[in-house]
Scaffold this motif. Structure first.
Motif: not given
Length: 473
Positions: A386-405, A407-414
Motif C-alpha cells: 500500500s505504501t509503494t502504491i501510495g508514493r507513486t500516486c502522490i507523485t503522479d498527482l503532483e505532476l498531473q496538477r502541476g504539469g511536467v514542464q 517536473s523537477g521542481t515538483l518532485i524536488g518540492a515533494g
C-alpha cells in the motif's frame, strides 16, 4: 489524414526506450551504492571519537541539507536540462563519498557529507526525466518499475557493505566503492542516446502543425521537452517561466536545454526562483500536506519497530531484521504492481490514492493492536504494497496538477516535504514512546486519518477544477 499525423506525433523514438531502461539501471546502482554506506555511518562516527550528541548532530547534517536543496536542484534541472544536472549531481556525490573514504576526523566527515547533502538528488532527477519521456498514462507503470529497481538495490547494498566491513578498513573500502559506482553511473548517463530524443526546430514546427489537426481526445496533448505533456495544467505552465520565454524560439525543449547551461548564472537563478515561487503560490498545498502526514505516519510505523517487537513479543533483533528485510523486499516487488493496479482503476489516481491511504491507515492500526507476530507479518505484507502504491500516486498527482514542464521542481518540492517528515518523525516517536511501545504507530494512525479526511474534502474540488479528469476533457 489527421489521425495519421496524430499517431506519428505520439510515436516514441527508439532511443527513448533505451534511455528508460538505462535509467532503471542508474536507479538500481544509485541506491545499491548508498545502502552500502548508510548502516556503517553511525559506527564510523563513533570510531572517530564523537559523543552520542555530536554523532546525532553530524547525522542530521545530511537531512537538513537535503531539506533545503531538494527543491532548488529539482528546479535547476528544469532550467538547465536533465542531462547536465544529473551528471553534476552524480559527480559531486561521487566526490562526497570519495572524501568520506578519506575521513579520519569529524571535521573531514562533516565536509564529506556537504556535497552529498546538497547534490544527492540523482533519483529525483531520474524521476523527472522519466516523466519527460513517457505519456501520462504510462507514467505510473514506468515510475513503479523505477522504484522497484531502486528498492532492489537498497536491499542488496547492505549485504555487500556488511561483507566489505568484515575486512580491515572495510568502511573506507565501501566508501570508495560507492564513489566508483556513482562515477560509473555518470559515465552511463553521459553515453545515453540523448540525441535520439532531441526534437529539431523544423520537426517541432511540423509536430505543432500536426497537433492542431488532432480533434480526438487521444491527441489533445502537446509535445514539449521530448515527451507528451498535458495542455490542461494551468498551475505551472511553461509560458509563465522566464527561462521558457527565452526559449520561445526553441520549443524543442531538450534541444533548448542542451544550451541553457551556458546561460548566465543570474538568468538560471531567476528561472529557478520563478519556478519555486510558482510551486509555493500554487493551490497544491493539499497534496503536499497529504504527503507530509503520510510520510510521518509511515516513519512512525518503522521508528521503534525493533524495540516494540522485543518488548511486545520478546523477539530477538535478528528475527526483527528478517521481518524488516521481508517488508523491504515486498515493497520493491510492489513497484511492479503499480501499473496493473492503475489500469484496474482506469488511471483514476485520486481514487487510488484515497484507497491506498485508507488501507495504510488500517494496517498501521492493526499493527498497533496486533496480538501476535503472525498478525504483524500479515500487516507488514500489505503495508509494503500500500505504501509503494501510495508514493507513486502522490507523485503522479503532483505532476498531473502541476504539469511536467516543471517536473523537477515538483518532485524536488515533494522530496523536501518528505525531508520535513524525516526531521519531525523521530521527535514525535520519542514523545509517543514515553507512553507506550505502541505509541508511535498509534500516533501514525491519527495522522493517516487526518490525511484521509483531507483527501475526502479536497478530491471533489480537484475534479471540479478539471485537474484530474484530463482524459475526459
Amino acid at each position: 489524414m489527421n489521425n495519421q499525423k496524430c499517431s506519428t506525433l505520439f510515436q516514441k523514438p527508439r532511443g527513448r526506450r533505451s534511455i528508460i531502461q538505462c535509467i532503471y539501471v542508474v536507479g538500481f546502482m544509485d541506491l545499491f551504492g548508498v545502502s552500502m554506506i548508510i548502516p556503517l555511518l553511525s559506527h564510523h562516527v563513533k570510531a572517530l571519537g564523537a559523543s552520542p550528541t555530536v554523532a546525532g548532530i553530524v547525522g542530521s547534517t545530511y537531512g537538513i541539507l537535503q531539506l533545503f536543496s531538494s527543491t532548488i536542484v529539482g528546479s535547476w534541472s528544469d532550467v538547465v536540462g536533465r542531462r547536465y544536472s544529473l551528471l553534476t549531481c552524480l559527480l559531486l556525490s561521487a566526490l562526497g563519498y570519495g572524501l568520506l573514504g578519506m575521513s579520519s576526523s569529524i571535521a573531514l566527515f562533516v565536509l564529506a557529507r556537504i556535497p552529498v547533502g546538497l547534490f544527492k538528488h540523482s533519483l529525483s532527477i531520474c524521476r523527472a526525466l522519466l516523466s519527460d519521456l513517457v505519456s501520462e498514462s504510462e507514467r505510473p507503470l514506468v515510475m513503479g518499475h523505477f522504484n522497484a529497481a531502486s528498492s532492489v538495490g537498497f536491499i542488496l547494498g547492505p549485504v555487500v557493505g556488511g561483507y566489505l566491513t568484515e575486512h580491515e578498513g572495510g568502511f573506507y573500502t565501501s566508501s570508495f566503492t560507492c564513489a566508483a559506482i556513482f562515477i560509473i553511473n555518470a559515465g552511463l548517463v553521459w553515453m545515453l542516446p540523448w540525441s535520439e530524443t532531441l526534437i529539431h526546430r523544423n520537426e517541432t514546427n511540423a509536430s505543432n502543425d500536426a497537433s492542431k489537426g488532432c480533434h480526438d481526445n487521444n491527441c489533445s496533448n502537446s509535445v514539449l521537452n521530448g515527451s507528451h505533456t498535458n495542455s490542461h495544467h494551468p498551475v505551472l505552465a511553461a509560458e509563465n517561466d522566464p527561462g521558457s520565454r527565452a526559449a520561445g524560439r526553441h520549443r524543442g525543449g531538450l534541444r533548448w536545454k542542451e544550451f541553457s547551461l551556458l546561460q548566465p548564472a543570474w538568468r538560471q537563478l531567476s528561472s529557478v526562483g520563478s519556478k519555486i515561487h510558482m510551486v509555493a503560490s500554487s493551490d497544491m498545498w493539499d497534496l503536499f500536506l497529504v504527503r507530509l502526514l503520510m510520510a510521518i505516519a509511515i516513519m512512525l510505523y518503522y521508528s521503534n519497530f525493533s524495540l516494540a517487537m522485543e518488548e511486545r513479543f520478546s523477539l530477538k533483533p535478528k528475527v526483527t531484521g528478517y521481518l524488516i528485510s521481508y517488508s523491504s523486499t515486498l515493497g520493491a516487488l510492489a513497484g511492479f504492481l503499480v501499473g496493473p493496479v492503475t489500469q484496474l482503476y482506469g488511471n483514476n489516481m485520486p481514487a487510488l490514492l484515497l484507497h491506498s491511504t485508507v488501507l495504510t491507515c488500517s494496517l498501521i492500526l492493526l499493527y498497533a493492536a496486533a496480538p501476535s507476530v503472525w498478525q504483524v507479518l500479515l500487516t507488514s505484507t500489505f503495508f509494503a504494497i500500500s505504501t509503494t502504491i501510495g508514493r507513486t500516486c502522490i507523485t503522479d498527482l503532483e505532476l498531473q496538477r502541476g504539469g511536467v514542464q516543471a517536473s523537477g521542481t515538483l518532485i524536488g518540492a515533494g522530496q523536501s516535504v518528505t525531508a520535513v517528515g524525516r526531521v519531525l518523525a523521530p521527535l514525535l516517536s520519542g514523545l509517543a514512546q514515553e507512553f507506550s511501545p505502541c505509541g508511535p504507530p498509534s500516533l501514525g494512525v491519527i495522522l493517516a486519518l487526518a490525511a484521509v479526511g483531507l483527501l475526502l474534502i479536497r478530491i471533489p474540488k480537484w475534479d471540479g477544477r478539471g485537474m484530474t479528469k484530463t482524459a475526459k476533457l
